[in-house]
Design a protein around this motif. Structure first.
Motif, PDB file in Angstrom:
ATOM      1  N   VAL A   1      51.028 -17.664  20.712  1.00  0.00           N
ATOM      2  CA  VAL A   1      51.001 -18.819  21.622  1.00  0.00           C
ATOM      3  C   VAL A   1      49.659 -19.528  21.508  1.00  0.00           C
ATOM      4  O   VAL A   1      49.594 -20.753  21.408  1.00  0.00           O
ATOM      5  CB  VAL A   1      51.285 -18.378  23.084  1.00  0.00           C
ATOM      6  CG1 VAL A   1      51.038 -19.516  24.053  1.00  0.00           C
ATOM      7  CG2 VAL A   1      52.715 -17.875  23.209  1.00  0.00           C
ATOM      8  N   ARG A   2      48.566 -18.772  21.482  1.00  0.00           N
ATOM      9  CA  ARG A   2      47.233 -19.373  21.351  1.00  0.00           C
ATOM     10  C   ARG A   2      47.106 -20.106  20.011  1.00  0.00           C
ATOM     11  O   ARG A   2      46.454 -21.141  19.933  1.00  0.00           O
ATOM     12  CB  ARG A   2      46.152 -18.311  21.486  1.00  0.00           C
ATOM     13  CG  ARG A   2      44.752 -18.897  21.448  1.00  0.00           C
ATOM     14  CD  ARG A   2      43.702 -17.845  21.670  1.00  0.00           C
ATOM     15  NE  ARG A   2      43.241 -17.924  23.050  1.00  0.00           N
ATOM     16  CZ  ARG A   2      42.211 -17.241  23.519  1.00  0.00           C
ATOM     17  NH1 ARG A   2      41.552 -16.406  22.740  1.00  0.00           N
ATOM     18  NH2 ARG A   2      41.842 -17.369  24.766  1.00  0.00           N
ATOM     19  N   ASP A   3      47.728 -19.583  18.959  1.00  0.00           N
ATOM     20  CA  ASP A   3      47.697 -20.240  17.640  1.00  0.00           C
ATOM     21  C   ASP A   3      48.240 -21.669  17.707  1.00  0.00           C
ATOM     22  O   ASP A   3      47.819 -22.530  16.942  1.00  0.00           O
ATOM     23  CB  ASP A   3      48.528 -19.461  16.619  1.00  0.00           C
ATOM     24  CG  ASP A   3      47.829 -18.235  16.088  1.00  0.00           C
ATOM     25  OD1 ASP A   3      46.621 -18.061  16.345  1.00  0.00           O
ATOM     26  OD2 ASP A   3      48.508 -17.424  15.415  1.00  0.00           O
ATOM     27  N   TRP A   4      49.193 -21.881  18.582  1.00  0.00           N
ATOM     28  CA  TRP A   4      49.818 -23.196  18.684  1.00  0.00           C
ATOM     29  C   TRP A   4      49.156 -24.044  19.761  1.00  0.00           C
ATOM     30  O   TRP A   4      49.757 -24.958  20.317  1.00  0.00           O
ATOM     31  CB  TRP A   4      51.319 -23.055  18.921  1.00  0.00           C
ATOM     32  CG  TRP A   4      51.972 -22.477  17.711  1.00  0.00           C
ATOM     33  CD1 TRP A   4      52.326 -21.179  17.504  1.00  0.00           C
ATOM     34  CD2 TRP A   4      52.287 -23.179  16.507  1.00  0.00           C
ATOM     35  NE1 TRP A   4      52.841 -21.020  16.244  1.00  0.00           N
ATOM     36  CE2 TRP A   4      52.838 -22.236  15.604  1.00  0.00           C
ATOM     37  CE3 TRP A   4      52.162 -24.498  16.092  1.00  0.00           C
ATOM     38  CZ2 TRP A   4      53.258 -22.578  14.337  1.00  0.00           C
ATOM     39  CZ3 TRP A   4      52.588 -24.832  14.822  1.00  0.00           C
ATOM     40  CH2 TRP A   4      53.129 -23.890  13.962  1.00  0.00           C
ATOM     41  N   ALA A   5      47.869 -23.743  20.044  1.00  0.00           N
ATOM     42  CA  ALA A   5      47.018 -24.547  20.927  1.00  0.00           C
ATOM     43  C   ALA A   5      47.474 -24.556  22.376  1.00  0.00           C
ATOM     44  O   ALA A   5      47.151 -25.473  23.116  1.00  0.00           O
ATOM     45  CB  ALA A   5      46.886 -25.970  20.391  1.00  0.00           C
ATOM     46  N   GLU A   6      48.209 -23.553  22.765  1.00  0.00           N
ATOM     47  CA  GLU A   6      48.559 -23.430  24.174  1.00  0.00           C
ATOM     48  C   GLU A   6      47.408 -22.762  24.907  1.00  0.00           C
ATOM     49  O   GLU A   6      46.668 -21.982  24.333  1.00  0.00           O
ATOM     50  CB  GLU A   6      49.841 -22.598  24.332  1.00  0.00           C
ATOM     51  CG  GLU A   6      51.053 -23.174  23.642  1.00  0.00           C
ATOM     52  CD  GLU A   6      51.541 -24.467  24.274  1.00  0.00           C
ATOM     53  OE1 GLU A   6      51.376 -24.635  25.491  1.00  0.00           O
ATOM     54  OE2 GLU A   6      52.089 -25.300  23.537  1.00  0.00           O
ATOM     55  N   ALA A   7      47.257 -23.070  26.159  1.00  0.00           N
ATOM     56  CA  ALA A   7      46.163 -22.506  26.953  1.00  0.00           C
ATOM     57  C   ALA A   7      46.487 -21.060  27.328  1.00  0.00           C
ATOM     58  O   ALA A   7      47.294 -20.796  28.211  1.00  0.00           O
ATOM     59  CB  ALA A   7      45.951 -23.336  28.213  1.00  0.00           C
ATOM     60  N   VAL A   8      45.871 -20.143  26.611  1.00  0.00           N
ATOM     61  CA  VAL A   8      46.002 -18.721  26.894  1.00  0.00           C
ATOM     62  C   VAL A   8      44.590 -18.174  26.994  1.00  0.00           C
ATOM     63  O   VAL A   8      43.768 -18.364  26.098  1.00  0.00           O
ATOM     64  CB  VAL A   8      46.779 -17.987  25.766  1.00  0.00           C
ATOM     65  CG1 VAL A   8      46.847 -16.507  26.038  1.00  0.00           C
ATOM     66  CG2 VAL A   8      48.168 -18.572  25.602  1.00  0.00           C
ATOM     67  N   SER A   9      44.286 -17.497  28.084  1.00  0.00           N
ATOM     68  CA  SER A   9      42.929 -16.990  28.315  1.00  0.00           C
ATOM     69  C   SER A   9      42.657 -15.742  27.474  1.00  0.00           C
ATOM     70  O   SER A   9      43.586 -15.071  27.012  1.00  0.00           O
ATOM     71  CB  SER A   9      42.734 -16.652  29.793  1.00  0.00           C
ATOM     72  OG  SER A   9      43.519 -15.517  30.136  1.00  0.00           O
ATOM     73  N   ASP A  10      41.364 -15.431  27.306  1.00  0.00           N
ATOM     74  CA  ASP A  10      40.984 -14.191  26.630  1.00  0.00           C
ATOM     75  C   ASP A  10      41.569 -12.984  27.349  1.00  0.00           C
ATOM     76  O   ASP A  10      41.989 -12.014  26.714  1.00  0.00           O
ATOM     77  CB  ASP A  10      39.459 -14.058  26.547  1.00  0.00           C
ATOM     78  CG  ASP A  10      38.836 -14.973  25.509  1.00  0.00           C
ATOM     79  OD1 ASP A  10      39.571 -15.498  24.642  1.00  0.00           O
ATOM     80  OD2 ASP A  10      37.607 -15.144  25.556  1.00  0.00           O
ATOM     81  N   GLU A  11      41.598 -13.041  28.682  1.00  0.00           N
ATOM     82  CA  GLU A  11      42.154 -11.926  29.460  1.00  0.00           C
ATOM     83  C   GLU A  11      43.623 -11.699  29.114  1.00  0.00           C
ATOM     84  O   GLU A  11      44.070 -10.564  28.972  1.00  0.00           O
ATOM     85  CB  GLU A  11      42.013 -12.183  30.971  1.00  0.00           C
ATOM     86  CG  GLU A  11      40.604 -12.102  31.495  1.00  0.00           C
ATOM     87  CD  GLU A  11      39.783 -13.390  31.256  1.00  0.00           C
ATOM     88  OE1 GLU A  11      40.372 -14.447  30.883  1.00  0.00           O
ATOM     89  OE2 GLU A  11      38.559 -13.334  31.407  1.00  0.00           O
ATOM     90  N   GLU A  12      44.387 -12.793  28.969  1.00  0.00           N
ATOM     91  CA  GLU A  12      45.802 -12.658  28.614  1.00  0.00           C
ATOM     92  C   GLU A  12      45.964 -12.122  27.195  1.00  0.00           C
ATOM     93  O   GLU A  12      46.828 -11.278  26.944  1.00  0.00           O
ATOM     94  CB  GLU A  12      46.508 -14.006  28.752  1.00  0.00           C
ATOM     95  CG  GLU A  12      46.646 -14.486  30.186  1.00  0.00           C
ATOM     96  CD  GLU A  12      47.159 -15.911  30.272  1.00  0.00           C
ATOM     97  OE1 GLU A  12      48.267 -16.078  30.839  1.00  0.00           O
ATOM     98  OE2 GLU A  12      46.462 -16.823  29.773  1.00  0.00           O
TER      99      GLU A  12
END
Length: 198
Positions: free
Chosen positions: A39-50
């Motif tokens: 999900v983060r790869d596709w520039a979605e906002a995902v936190s380091d904690e997640e």
């Protein structure tokens, strides 16, 4: 030789490898990339904690698998964040493996410049080979001397936008552990593993 292969949900696979000649403890290698990292790869906002939280269950399952046979653990993958954040948060979240180290940082004293090349030029350092105190990383490959564009990187013949990571590990002896190939005279053994992220 391959002793076992197990999936950890849809985020990882763990293989246990043993020496054909004996004298070395088995190695357990986990290769992972969680849904949160995709999900983060596709520039979605995902936190380091997640992102790190998505690895906690993998770490717990990996610890159980490695501990069953006394295998020395190596964890490879695209973790979605820098190694310092990853290692600090993994250590805080569990007691299973509290001494993770990046093989690249162990050998060079710094993180690689980039392990993932992005089309927008925002190259990242998120792929790592992790080990604990049972193994010592003595050599690594996996950094670029310069910061090429993704197009330049692929044009040079690299098959992926990820830089291949490899490391040479030497086992650290525990009291009473001997290498049978040395007839028990030397309390040392060596294990070599090369692994690439998913």
């Amino acid at each position: 030789q391959l002793r076992s292969r197990r999936s950890v949900g849809s985020a990882a696979v763990v293989v246990e490898l043993a020496s054909r000649t004996g004298g070395c403890p088995p190695i357990a290698v986990c290769s992972s990339k969680s849904a949160a990292v995709y999900v983060r790869d596709w520039a979605e906002a995902v936190s380091d904690e997640e992102v790190v939280g998505s690895m906690q269950d993998v770490q717990t399952a990996f610890a159980e698998i490695a501990n069953e046979s006394g295998a020395k653990p190596i964890w490879s993958g695209d973790f979605g964040c820098d190694s310092e954040t990853l290692i600090d948060r993994l250590a805080a979240g569990t007691e299973t493996f509290t001494s993770w180290q990046s093989a690249f940082t162990s050998v060079t004293g710094e993180e690689p410049k980039a392990t993932v090349l992005k089309s927008d030029g925002g190259n990242l350092s998120t792929d790592f080979l992790l080990h604990n105190d049972d193994l010592e990383a003595v050599a690594v490959l996996g950094s670029l001397p310069e910061d090429p564009s993704l197009v330049e990187f692929l044009h040079a013949g690299h098959p992926s936008d990820h830089v291949l990571q490899m490391a040479l590990f030497v086992g650290r002896s525990t009291p009473g552990e001997t290498d049978s190939s040395d007839d028990g005279k030397h309390p040392n053994w060596a294990s070599r593993v090369a692994a690439a992220p998913p």
